[in-house]
Write an enzyme that holds these catalytic residues in place. Sequence first.
Site, PDB file in Angstrom:
ATOM      1  N   ALA A   1       1.308  -4.756  -3.149  1.00 54.64           N
ATOM      2  CA  ALA A   1       0.319  -3.686  -3.296  1.00 54.64           C
ATOM      3  C   ALA A   1       0.863  -2.388  -2.716  1.00 54.64           C
ATOM      4  O   ALA A   1       0.557  -1.299  -3.208  1.00 54.64           O
ATOM      5  CB  ALA A   1      -0.979  -4.068  -2.602  1.00 54.64           C
ATOM      6  N   THR A   2       1.669  -2.503  -1.676  1.00 56.68           N
ATOM      7  CA  THR A   2       2.258  -1.289  -1.088  1.00 56.68           C
ATOM      8  C   THR A   2       3.055  -0.545  -2.161  1.00 56.68           C
ATOM      9  O   THR A   2       2.941   0.680  -2.303  1.00 56.68           O
ATOM     10  CB  THR A   2       3.171  -1.676   0.093  1.00 56.68           C
ATOM     11  OG1 THR A   2       2.377  -2.363   1.069  1.00 56.68           O
ATOM     12  CG2 THR A   2       3.825  -0.461   0.723  1.00 56.68           C
TER      13      THR A   2
ATOM     14  N   ASN B   1      -9.498  -3.563   5.533  1.00 56.53           N
ATOM     15  CA  ASN B   1      -8.803  -4.771   5.999  1.00 56.53           C
ATOM     16  C   ASN B   1      -9.088  -5.088   7.459  1.00 56.53           C
ATOM     17  O   ASN B   1      -8.999  -6.239   7.877  1.00 56.53           O
ATOM     18  CB  ASN B   1      -7.293  -4.622   5.792  1.00 56.53           C
ATOM     19  CG  ASN B   1      -6.755  -3.320   6.318  1.00 56.53           C
ATOM     20  OD1 ASN B   1      -7.206  -2.248   5.905  1.00 56.53           O
ATOM     21  ND2 ASN B   1      -5.807  -3.375   7.221  1.00 56.53           N
TER      22      ASN B   1
ATOM     23  N   SER C   1      -3.034  -7.238  -4.636  1.00 57.66           N
ATOM     24  CA  SER C   1      -1.931  -8.023  -4.100  1.00 57.66           C
ATOM     25  C   SER C   1      -2.272  -9.501  -4.247  1.00 57.66           C
ATOM     26  O   SER C   1      -3.365  -9.920  -3.866  1.00 57.66           O
ATOM     27  CB  SER C   1      -1.787  -7.663  -2.616  1.00 57.66           C
ATOM     28  OG  SER C   1      -0.685  -8.319  -2.058  1.00 57.66           O
TER      29      SER C   1
ATOM     30  N   THR D   1      13.677  -7.303 -13.072  1.00 60.99           N
ATOM     31  CA  THR D   1      13.283  -8.553 -13.718  1.00 60.99           C
ATOM     32  C   THR D   1      12.045  -9.130 -13.044  1.00 60.99           C
ATOM     33  O   THR D   1      12.007  -9.273 -11.818  1.00 60.99           O
ATOM     34  CB  THR D   1      14.439  -9.574 -13.634  1.00 60.99           C
ATOM     35  OG1 THR D   1      15.586  -8.979 -14.248  1.00 60.99           O
ATOM     36  CG2 THR D   1      14.099 -10.870 -14.327  1.00 60.99           C
TER      37      THR D   1
ATOM     38  N   GLN E   1      -8.214  -5.957  -0.497  1.00 60.56           N
ATOM     39  CA  GLN E   1      -9.087  -6.899   0.226  1.00 60.56           C
ATOM     40  C   GLN E   1     -10.339  -7.262  -0.571  1.00 60.56           C
ATOM     41  O   GLN E   1     -11.097  -8.141  -0.151  1.00 60.56           O
ATOM     42  CB  GLN E   1      -9.492  -6.324   1.593  1.00 60.56           C
ATOM     43  CG  GLN E   1      -8.333  -6.097   2.542  1.00 60.56           C
ATOM     44  CD  GLN E   1      -7.752  -7.393   3.125  1.00 60.56           C
ATOM     45  OE1 GLN E   1      -8.357  -8.457   3.049  1.00 60.56           O
ATOM     46  NE2 GLN E   1      -6.554  -7.307   3.696  1.00 60.56           N
TER      47      GLN E   1
ATOM     48  N   CYS F   1      -2.051  -2.176  15.933  1.00 53.14           N
ATOM     49  CA  CYS F   1      -1.580  -1.115  15.063  1.00 53.14           C
ATOM     50  C   CYS F   1      -0.409  -1.725  14.299  1.00 53.14           C
ATOM     51  O   CYS F   1       0.351  -2.514  14.854  1.00 53.14           O
ATOM     52  CB  CYS F   1      -1.150   0.051  15.926  1.00 53.14           C
ATOM     53  SG  CYS F   1      -0.119   1.207  15.103  1.00 53.14           S
TER      54      CYS F   1
ATOM     55  N   HIS G   1      -1.165 -12.150  -2.670  1.00 52.03           N
ATOM     56  CA  HIS G   1      -1.265 -13.020  -1.497  1.00 52.03           C
ATOM     57  C   HIS G   1      -2.543 -12.837  -0.698  1.00 52.03           C
ATOM     58  O   HIS G   1      -2.789 -13.555   0.272  1.00 52.03           O
ATOM     59  CB  HIS G   1      -0.029 -12.876  -0.596  1.00 52.03           C
ATOM     60  CG  HIS G   1       0.060 -11.627   0.228  1.00 52.03           C
ATOM     61  ND1 HIS G   1      -0.247 -11.616   1.561  1.00 52.03           N
ATOM     62  CD2 HIS G   1       0.441 -10.377  -0.082  1.00 52.03           C
ATOM     63  CE1 HIS G   1      -0.043 -10.381   2.042  1.00 52.03           C
ATOM     64  NE2 HIS G   1       0.379  -9.620   1.062  1.00 52.03           N
TER      65      HIS G   1
HETATM   66  N1  PLP Z   1      -3.933  -2.431   1.491  1.00 52.68           N
HETATM   67  C1  PLP Z   1      -4.678  -3.231   2.259  1.00 52.68           C
HETATM   68  C2  PLP Z   1      -6.122  -2.923   2.470  1.00 52.68           C
HETATM   69  C3  PLP Z   1      -4.100  -4.343   2.878  1.00 52.68           C
HETATM   70  O1  PLP Z   1      -4.846  -5.131   3.657  1.00 52.68           O
HETATM   71  C4  PLP Z   1      -2.724  -4.599   2.675  1.00 52.68           C
HETATM   72  C5  PLP Z   1      -2.057  -5.717   3.358  1.00 52.68           C
HETATM   73  O2  PLP Z   1      -2.334  -5.982   4.529  1.00 52.68           O
HETATM   74  C6  PLP Z   1      -2.003  -3.744   1.811  1.00 52.68           C
HETATM   75  C7  PLP Z   1      -2.642  -2.671   1.247  1.00 52.68           C
HETATM   76  C8  PLP Z   1      -0.571  -4.000   1.507  1.00 52.68           C
HETATM   77  O3  PLP Z   1      -0.444  -5.129   0.655  1.00 52.68           O
HETATM   78  P1  PLP Z   1       0.957  -5.816   0.374  1.00 52.68           P
HETATM   79  O4  PLP Z   1       1.176  -6.810   1.462  1.00 52.68           O
HETATM   80  O5  PLP Z   1       0.826  -6.505  -0.959  1.00 52.68           O
HETATM   81  O6  PLP Z   1       1.982  -4.749   0.318  1.00 52.68           O
END
Ligand code: PLP
Length: 358
Positions: A72-73, A139, A184, A222, A167, A304, A186
């Site tokens: 997701a990042t 989160n 994301s 890929t 989330q 943090c 996971h």
């Molecule tokens: N955004 C939120 C609200 C999250 O809780 C997280 C992961 O902790 C992320 C983004 C980032 O997700 P990823 O681990 O898939 O990069």
Amino acid sequence: MIYLDYQATTPLAPEAREAMLPWLGGPDTTGFANPHSPHRPGRAAAAAVAVARDEVAALLPPGGQVIFTGSATEALNLAIFGSGAKRLAVSAIEHAAVLDTARAVDPGVTILPVNGDGVLDGETPIRGVDLVAVMQVNNEIGTVQPIAELAQAARRAGALFVCDAVQGAGKLAAPADADMIALSAHKLYGPKGIGALWLRDGLSLAPLIHGGGQEHGLRSGTLSPALCAGFGVAARLARERMDADAAHVRALWQAARSRLSRWTLNGSADARWHGNLNLRLDGLDVGRLMSDVRDVAFSAGSACASGSGRPSHVLTAIGLNADQAKSSIRLGFGRYTELQKLEDACARIEAATAAQGV
Ligand code: PLP
């Protein structure tokens, strides 16, 4: 070990794991084929990716396309950098994946405040920006934001709207009216190493990653059919079990809340995903608690991301002082959490805090 850190990551659903295995391949199978190859095994892998893409898309609004990413990042970086926006506004409680990316694009980024419950006002004025990013579910404290109102306000102001639904995806209905949505695998019982960006039809982005032109040229590299297949099945299960999962976490939340009734809740009790319980107890030494209750995996509410020891920006944004933030913990639970184990963990936490004399 009792795992209570579902916001950090969720267990892989057995069904998702099963769906991944054929695509991991091995010398005596063809499941390892490159999904971008035109031969038969490649086309079979591509078909598995296509099925997975449809399953992920079914969690999201109609009228957009799903671009697979590594996380997701990465999806949020693609959305924010790729949009070309120069002036940004983001909520005060965004994850670092949004906050830091927004600051990298616009060091003067506008920070939209939340109230003491950790919720934005849907009427927050939005002007003078090209892109607004607000998360669906926080989160750290689990609060749910009024995404549709904020997205409509952004549109009226001529700005794009990005929603970090990491989330919330698979747990709540998809955020309405956003232009881009990040998720994301996971966090919804799928594998690590894959995320997605949903992009509203008609919008175009500049790629961050150049190369073979996969994912409509927006994300070269890929794809892993195994990760896609696991994500797809996890998304389908989440959709099918959404109501049952929500009812289960609500029951867990009520049980944990009553066991830990002398703790103060951080964030709204109602506008929330109930798989998140962020609590504080004045005078608590969280480091000591974590070490005393080593067989429960939970999180310090004040942590943090960088481990700098600074109080959480989310807890600060809802008005907590540094001491209150540092005396907070986060319990996260979900589909596979058993009531008895959660109650057991709460009892151990209570006993350890009592031993601290708080
Ligand atoms: N955004 C939120 C609200 C999250 O809780 C997280 C992961 O902790 C992320 C983004 C980032 O997700 P990823 O681990 O898939 O990069």
